[in-house]
Design a protein around this motif. Structure first.
Motif, PDB file in Angstrom:
ATOM      1  N   SER A  65      69.308 -86.422  -8.485  1.00 13.80           N
ATOM      2  CA  SER A  65      69.453 -86.143  -9.915  1.00 13.80           C
ATOM      3  C   SER A  65      70.793 -86.642 -10.437  1.00 13.80           C
ATOM      4  N   HIS A  66      71.531 -87.384  -9.595  1.00 11.26           N
ATOM      5  CA  HIS A  66      72.852 -87.857  -9.992  1.00 11.26           C
ATOM      6  C   HIS A  66      73.113 -89.220  -9.347  1.00 11.26           C
ATOM      7  N   ALA A  67      74.074 -89.926  -9.907  1.00  8.52           N
ATOM      8  CA  ALA A  67      74.573 -91.164  -9.306  1.00  8.52           C
ATOM      9  C   ALA A  67      75.912 -90.859  -8.648  1.00  8.52           C
ATOM     10  N   SER A  68      76.226 -91.604  -7.593  1.00  8.44           N
ATOM     11  CA  SER A  68      77.413 -91.321  -6.775  1.00  8.44           C
ATOM     12  C   SER A  68      78.503 -92.360  -7.026  1.00  8.44           C
ATOM     13  N   PHE A  69      79.607 -91.909  -7.632  1.00  8.06           N
ATOM     14  CA  PHE A  69      80.760 -92.766  -7.870  1.00  8.06           C
ATOM     15  C   PHE A  69      81.743 -92.576  -6.726  1.00  8.06           C
ATOM     16  N   VAL A  70      82.162 -93.684  -6.114  1.00  9.36           N
ATOM     17  CA  VAL A  70      83.090 -93.618  -4.983  1.00  9.36           C
ATOM     18  C   VAL A  70      84.521 -93.562  -5.530  1.00  9.36           C
ATOM     19  N   ALA A  71      85.127 -92.386  -5.447  1.00 11.46           N
ATOM     20  CA  ALA A  71      86.490 -92.224  -5.937  1.00 11.46           C
ATOM     21  C   ALA A  71      87.513 -92.647  -4.888  1.00 11.46           C
ATOM     22  N   THR A  72      87.283 -92.257  -3.639  1.00 10.90           N
ATOM     23  CA  THR A  72      88.125 -92.698  -2.532  1.00 10.90           C
ATOM     24  C   THR A  72      87.236 -92.925  -1.318  1.00 10.90           C
ATOM     25  N   GLY A  73      87.680 -93.797  -0.412  1.00 14.88           N
ATOM     26  CA  GLY A  73      86.935 -94.021   0.816  1.00 14.88           C
ATOM     27  C   GLY A  73      85.990 -95.207   0.738  1.00 14.88           C
ATOM     28  N   LEU A  74      85.108 -95.291   1.728  1.00 14.39           N
ATOM     29  CA  LEU A  74      84.126 -96.365   1.837  1.00 14.39           C
ATOM     30  C   LEU A  74      82.746 -95.771   2.072  1.00 14.39           C
ATOM     31  N   VAL A  75      81.745 -96.324   1.393  1.00 16.58           N
ATOM     32  CA  VAL A  75      80.362 -95.865   1.525  1.00 16.58           C
ATOM     33  C   VAL A  75      79.493 -97.058   1.886  1.00 16.58           C
ATOM     34  N   GLY A  76      78.612 -96.870   2.855  1.00 20.64           N
ATOM     35  CA  GLY A  76      77.674 -97.919   3.231  1.00 20.64           C
ATOM     36  C   GLY A  76      76.277 -97.599   2.739  1.00 20.64           C
ATOM     37  N   ARG A  77      75.601 -98.605   2.209  1.00 23.95           N
ATOM     38  CA  ARG A  77      74.187 -98.463   1.850  1.00 23.95           C
ATOM     39  C   ARG A  77      73.384 -99.005   3.031  1.00 23.95           C
ATOM     40  N   PHE A  78      72.354 -98.291   3.455  1.00 17.15           N
ATOM     41  CA  PHE A  78      71.647 -98.727   4.649  1.00 17.15           C
ATOM     42  C   PHE A  78      70.159 -98.447   4.580  1.00 17.15           C
ATOM     43  N   GLY A  79      69.428 -99.202   5.382  1.00 21.17           N
ATOM     44  CA  GLY A  79      68.022 -98.939   5.648  1.00 21.17           C
ATOM     45  C   GLY A  79      67.883 -98.587   7.117  1.00 21.17           C
ATOM     46  N   GLN A  80      66.757 -98.044   7.477  1.00 21.51           N
ATOM     47  CA  GLN A  80      66.581 -97.579   8.849  1.00 21.51           C
ATOM     48  C   GLN A  80      65.158 -97.816   9.309  1.00 21.51           C
ATOM     49  N   THR A  81      65.004 -98.293  10.546  1.00 22.80           N
ATOM     50  CA  THR A  81      63.685 -98.522  11.109  1.00 22.80           C
ATOM     51  C   THR A  81      63.088 -97.209  11.598  1.00 22.80           C
ATOM     52  N   ALA A  82      61.800 -97.255  11.940  1.00 23.74           N
ATOM     53  CA  ALA A  82      61.137 -96.057  12.444  1.00 23.74           C
ATOM     54  C   ALA A  82      61.763 -95.574  13.747  1.00 23.74           C
ATOM     55  N   SER A  83      62.383 -96.493  14.494  1.00 24.68           N
ATOM     56  CA  SER A  83      63.011 -96.114  15.761  1.00 24.68           C
ATOM     57  C   SER A  83      64.438 -95.615  15.590  1.00 24.68           C
ATOM     58  N   GLY A  84      64.922 -95.627  14.328  1.00 30.27           N
ATOM     59  CA  GLY A  84      66.254 -95.091  14.061  1.00 30.27           C
ATOM     60  C   GLY A  84      67.365 -96.112  13.980  1.00 30.27           C
ATOM     61  N   GLN A  85      67.058 -97.408  14.118  1.00 28.89           N
ATOM     62  CA  GLN A  85      68.089 -98.435  14.016  1.00 28.89           C
ATOM     63  C   GLN A  85      68.458 -98.664  12.558  1.00 28.89           C
ATOM     64  N   ARG A  86      69.754 -98.727  12.299  1.00 34.70           N
ATOM     65  CA  ARG A  86      70.232 -98.874  10.929  1.00 34.70           C
ATOM     66  C   ARG A  86      70.765-100.277  10.664  1.00 34.70           C
ATOM     67  N   GLN A  87      70.600-100.709   9.416  1.00 39.26           N
ATOM     68  CA  GLN A  87      71.172-101.968   8.953  1.00 39.26           C
ATOM     69  C   GLN A  87      71.914-101.683   7.656  1.00 39.26           C
ATOM     70  N   LEU A  88      73.223-101.928   7.656  1.00 40.71           N
ATOM     71  CA  LEU A  88      73.968-101.810   6.406  1.00 40.71           C
ATOM     72  C   LEU A  88      73.586-102.961   5.488  1.00 40.71           C
ATOM     73  N   THR A  89      73.303-102.652   4.230  1.00 37.95           N
ATOM     74  CA  THR A  89      72.924-103.674   3.253  1.00 37.95           C
ATOM     75  C   THR A  89      73.951-103.785   2.134  1.00 37.95           C
ATOM     76  N   GLY A  90      75.045-103.069   2.262  1.00 34.64           N
ATOM     77  CA  GLY A  90      76.105-103.151   1.278  1.00 34.64           C
ATOM     78  C   GLY A  90      77.213-102.168   1.620  1.00 34.64           C
ATOM     79  N   ILE A  91      78.434-102.498   1.200  1.00 27.52           N
ATOM     80  CA  ILE A  91      79.577-101.609   1.368  1.00 27.52           C
ATOM     81  C   ILE A  91      80.174-101.365  -0.007  1.00 27.52           C
ATOM     82  N   HIS A  92      80.342-100.100  -0.351  1.00 28.16           N
ATOM     83  CA  HIS A  92      80.892 -99.730  -1.657  1.00 28.16           C
ATOM     84  C   HIS A  92      82.307 -99.207  -1.492  1.00 28.16           C
ATOM     85  N   LEU A  93      83.203 -99.747  -2.321  1.00 26.53           N
ATOM     86  CA  LEU A  93      84.612 -99.389  -2.276  1.00 26.53           C
ATOM     87  C   LEU A  93      84.935 -98.397  -3.381  1.00 26.53           C
ATOM     88  N   SER A  94      86.140 -97.878  -3.335  1.00 32.82           N
ATOM     89  CA  SER A  94      86.623 -97.023  -4.408  1.00 32.82           C
ATOM     90  C   SER A  94      86.497 -97.754  -5.743  1.00 32.82           C
TER      91      SER A  94
END
Length: 264
Positions: A65-94
């Motif tokens: 119900s909200h959008a996430s603004f990165v004030a400090t730190g680093l956030v990764g956007r990711f997808g995940q396979t059925a087996s649990g393997q993750r792939q980062l598809t973007g890095i969000h900065l402050s």
């Protein structure tokens, strides 16, 4: 405005004081906003929280119900396979609104992960929709913001699909240099507190290949990473090796000054 402390960090309090002003700065890279439009963005309500490293900001399939603004730190956007393997598809900065697209699609096809301890300002979708409805220029600025996210995702796909391991890492570092420099400049030194595992998830290679590729970049005297700090020794060489072209960052919208070096 409400603030909630999850792990004792004071960064959240500092971020609350600055509010969404850095988001306006980010939008202003590509859009012209009047004083009234900027005031409307500054007046947006938010809930500030601090999230520990490797903790979810939003989960896969979560209805937000909200959008996430990165004030400090680093956030990764990711997808995940059925087996649990993750792939980062973007890095969000402050300064990034990491999931602005969720305003029109609350159920995300991806998820957000705090790569470091991160302070998030959660802005209600209803408030963002109201501001966009009242001010068409704000709606257009949001649209551009999402378009750049899409263009960046396409570039990451090309980099992972066609680049070799060394070139993939070089390209990522060039992008980070531009973004840490405010996107109109680039930094030759910046902190990037990511693990080799996280760099592997971002480039589609193994941590072992990350280690080998970083060693090769060092041997070529292009860049080094020491204690999570990146030092680029030869910008032109790194750009050439990785085939980096900043056009996908869409800085050609409006009056774009020549990209220049920003001192550390």
């Amino acid at each position: 405005m409400r603030s909630r402390l999850l792990n004792g960090s004071r960064a959240m309090v500092i971020a609350s004081a600055h509010g969404l002003a850095p988001f306006i700065d980010r939008l202003a890279l590509r859009s012209v906003l009047s004083p009234g439009e900027q005031d409307a963005l500054l007046a947006l309500p938010f809930d500030a929280i601090t999230i520990g490293a490797r903790r979810n900001v939003t989960r896969l399939g979560e209805i937000s119900s909200h959008a996430s603004f990165v004030a400090t730190g680093l956030v990764g956007r990711f997808g995940q396979t059925a087996s649990g393997q993750r792939q980062l598809t973007g890095i969000h900065l402050s300064g990034d609104m990491a999931d602005l697209l969720s305003v029109v699609r609350p159920t995300g096809v991806g998820a957000l992960l705090a790569l470091t301890e991160t302070t998030i300002l959660r802005v209600p979708h209803r408030a963002l929709r109201a501001a966009a409805a009242q001010f068409p220029a704000i709606a257009e600025a949001f649209w551009r913001h999402c378009a750049v996210d899409t263009a960046t995702l396409m570039q990451w796909l090309l980099n992972i699909g066609r680049g070799d391991a060394v070139g993939r890492l070089g390209h990522l570092m060039c992008e980070m240099a531009m973004r840490f420099g405010g996107e109109r400049e680039y930094r030759l030194q910046f902190d990037l507190p990511l693990t080799q595992e996280q760099l592997a998830d971002a480039t589609g290679i193994t941590p072992v290949h990350v280690n080998r590729s970083l060693r090769r970049l060092r041997e070529l005297k292009l860049m080094t990473i020491c204690r999570k700090r990146v030092d680029i020794h030869d910008w032109d060489g790194l750009v050439s090796l990785s085939g980096f072209d900043p056009d996908y960052l869409a800085l050609d919208i409006g009056n774009r000054p020549k990209v220049r070096l920003l001192s550390a």
